[in-house]
Scaffold this motif. Structure first.
Motif, short mmCIF file in Angstrom:
data_model
loop_
_atom_site.label_atom_id
_atom_site.label_comp_id
_atom_site.label_asym_id
_atom_site.label_seq_id
_atom_site.Cartn_x
_atom_site.Cartn_y
_atom_site.Cartn_z
N ARG A 75 0.83 -1.21 0.00
CA ARG A 75 0.00 0.00 0.00
C ARG A 75 0.86 1.26 0.00
NH1 ARG A 75 -4.67 -0.08 -1.88
NH2 ARG A 75 -5.33 1.67 -0.57
N THR A 76 1.97 1.22 0.74
CA THR A 76 2.88 2.36 0.76
C THR A 76 3.49 2.58 -0.62
OG1 THR A 76 3.42 1.93 3.08
CG2 THR A 76 4.92 3.37 1.86
N LEU A 77 3.89 1.50 -1.29
CA LEU A 77 4.47 1.61 -2.63
C LEU A 77 3.48 2.17 -3.64
CD1 LEU A 77 6.58 -1.67 -2.89
CD2 LEU A 77 7.44 0.67 -2.77
N ILE A 78 2.22 1.77 -3.52
CA ILE A 78 1.19 2.29 -4.43
C ILE A 78 1.09 3.81 -4.27
CG2 ILE A 78 -1.31 2.39 -4.85
CD1 ILE A 78 -1.37 -0.62 -4.18
N GLY A 79 1.08 4.27 -3.02
CA GLY A 79 1.03 5.70 -2.77
C GLY A 79 2.24 6.43 -3.32
N LYS A 288 -1.20 4.04 2.18
CA LYS A 288 -1.15 4.65 0.85
C LYS A 288 -0.94 6.16 0.95
CE LYS A 288 -3.80 5.13 -3.45
NZ LYS A 288 -5.05 4.77 -4.16
N GLU A 289 -1.68 6.78 1.86
CA GLU A 289 -1.53 8.23 2.06
C GLU A 289 -0.13 8.57 2.55
OE1 GLU A 289 -4.02 6.36 2.92
OE2 GLU A 289 -5.74 7.22 1.84
N ALA A 290 0.41 7.70 3.43
CA ALA A 290 1.79 7.90 3.91
C ALA A 290 2.77 7.81 2.75
CB ALA A 290 2.13 6.87 4.99
N GLY A 291 2.53 6.87 1.83
CA GLY A 291 3.38 6.74 0.65
C GLY A 291 3.37 8.00 -0.20
N LYS A 292 2.19 8.59 -0.35
CA LYS A 292 2.09 9.83 -1.12
C LYS A 292 2.86 10.96 -0.45
CE LYS A 292 -2.27 8.97 -3.54
NZ LYS A 292 -3.63 9.48 -3.84
N MET A 293 2.75 11.04 0.87
CA MET A 293 3.51 12.06 1.61
C MET A 293 5.00 11.83 1.47
SD MET A 293 1.53 13.05 5.15
CE MET A 293 1.37 11.38 5.80
N ALA A 294 5.42 10.57 1.51
CA ALA A 294 6.83 10.24 1.36
C ALA A 294 7.35 10.69 0.00
CB ALA A 294 7.06 8.74 1.54
N ALA A 295 6.56 10.45 -1.05
CA ALA A 295 6.96 10.86 -2.40
C ALA A 295 7.08 12.38 -2.48
CB ALA A 295 5.94 10.34 -3.42
N GLN A 296 6.13 13.08 -1.92
CA GLN A 296 6.17 14.54 -1.92
C GLN A 296 7.42 15.05 -1.20
OE1 GLN A 296 2.46 15.53 -0.06
NE2 GLN A 296 1.23 14.95 -1.85
N ASN A 297 7.72 14.44 -0.05
CA ASN A 297 8.86 14.88 0.75
C ASN A 297 10.19 14.61 0.07
OD1 ASN A 297 7.13 15.79 2.68
ND2 ASN A 297 7.66 14.30 4.25
#
Length: 331
Positions: A75-79, A288-297
């Protein structure tokens, strides 16, 4: 499929000139028009990976994961992937199968491939990790673990464990088993246990025993089975949903009814916890939301933008059927 050599031949220039043009180098206007015309005629599309390796700055983000057969990881990778695509970056994934040495080696390997940055879904941070971070000299973002010298995005393990602790206490449970993991894993092994202990310290006359198992649900099942032979709690608080699934199976095999004979809670909010019977009460993390935040950061770090050293993701307690209300039973 056309190649740089084909484009060079059609345009009447050298391969190095075409390569220089594709990588943003300096070429004359006349040569640029010839190359662009050849590209348009052939429909040539540059290989983004090969092209980025030649560039000083790539658009690839390396992501190192400890295992692929994990709900939280997938789920993290998807985000991460969805957000990176929106930001015009591409994801490279490397699985280490929970081998620390391989994890360190992968950091150096990704750096040698000139990735723009690395997202590390870490299980622990060692001196070797910190040494690697310094040597590769590219942006690093930890997900799931933290260290004061490295940017991190973590789940709020401490507060989440405190809340699930308060929850089971409010349900009247005072004879409790906590089934956790090794303290080498700071987030799951330490923070969750500490948060839970804080809740326990706020009440009197509470008996708690702490046990350690593995993340694997089958190993957790064996450990829970042995635990139930020596200790009969009213509730088992598990550090992950996989552990909770193992404990649930162990209890059922011993003929125990859940939650009538024993209650069980988990941690993570995996989809399967909703469809099993009884449904598992758990702490839901928004992977998933955490993954999106990680990508943004990580993209902000790549672009040398300032971000907080420590970012927290959200959680929510999902109440289902696996926890009995002992207060109601005593009325």
């Amino acid at each position: 499929m056309k190649t740089i050599a084909d484009i060079a031949k059609i345009a009447g220039v050298g391969k190095s000139t075409v390569s220089r043009y594709l990588n943003g180098g300096s070429v004359s206007e006349a040569t640029k028009r010839k190359i662009e015309q050849a590209i348009n005629e052939t429909g040539y599309t540059p290989n983004p990976f090969a092209q980025s390796l030649k560039a000083k700055k790539t658009n690839f983000i390396g992501t190192i994961v400890p295992r692929l057969d994990s709900y939280a990881t997938s789920r993290t990778l998807i985000g991460i992937d969805e957000q990176l695509k929106q930001l015009n970056y591409q994801l490279l994934i490397s699985n280490t199968s929970q081998h620390i040495e391989r994890e360190i080696e992968t950091i150096y390997n990704l750096a040698s491939q000139k990735v723009a940055g690395i997202i590390l879904l870490a299980t622990q941070i060692t001196k070797a990790h910190l040494e690697a971070f310094k040597k590769v000299k590219i942006p690093i973002l930890l997900v799931g673990q933290e260290h004061p010298s490295v940017h991190s995005l973590i789940h709020n393990d401490y507060e989440a464990a405190y809340e699930i602790g308060k929850y089971i206490l409010q349900k009247g449970h005072r004879k409790i088993a906590y089934l956790g993991v090794t303290e080498k894993d700071v987030a799951v092994g330490v923070k969750r246990k500490e948060g839970f202990k804080r809740a326990i310290e706020e009440v009197e006359s509470c008996e708690v025993r702490y046990f350690e198992t593995d993340f694997n649900m089958f190993i957790a099942q064996e450990k829970a089975s042995k635990m139930l032979e020596e200790y009969q709690p009213t509730v088992i608080v598990c550090a992950t949903d996989n552990i909770a699934l193992g404990a649930l199976r162990a209890a059922q095999l011993k003929g125990l009814s859940i939650p009538k004979d024993i209650s069980i809670t988990g941690f993570g909010g995996y989809d399967v916890t909703e469809i099993i019977h009884p449904g598992l009460t758990t702490v839901k993390f928004f992977f998933k939301e955490a993954g999106k935040m990680a990508a943004q950061n990580i993209v902000k770090l790549v672009n040398e933008e300032a971000i907080a050293k420590r970012t927290l993701s959200n959680f929510q307690i999902i109440e289902r059927e696996s926890v009995d209300n002992l207060n109601r039973c005593s009325l």
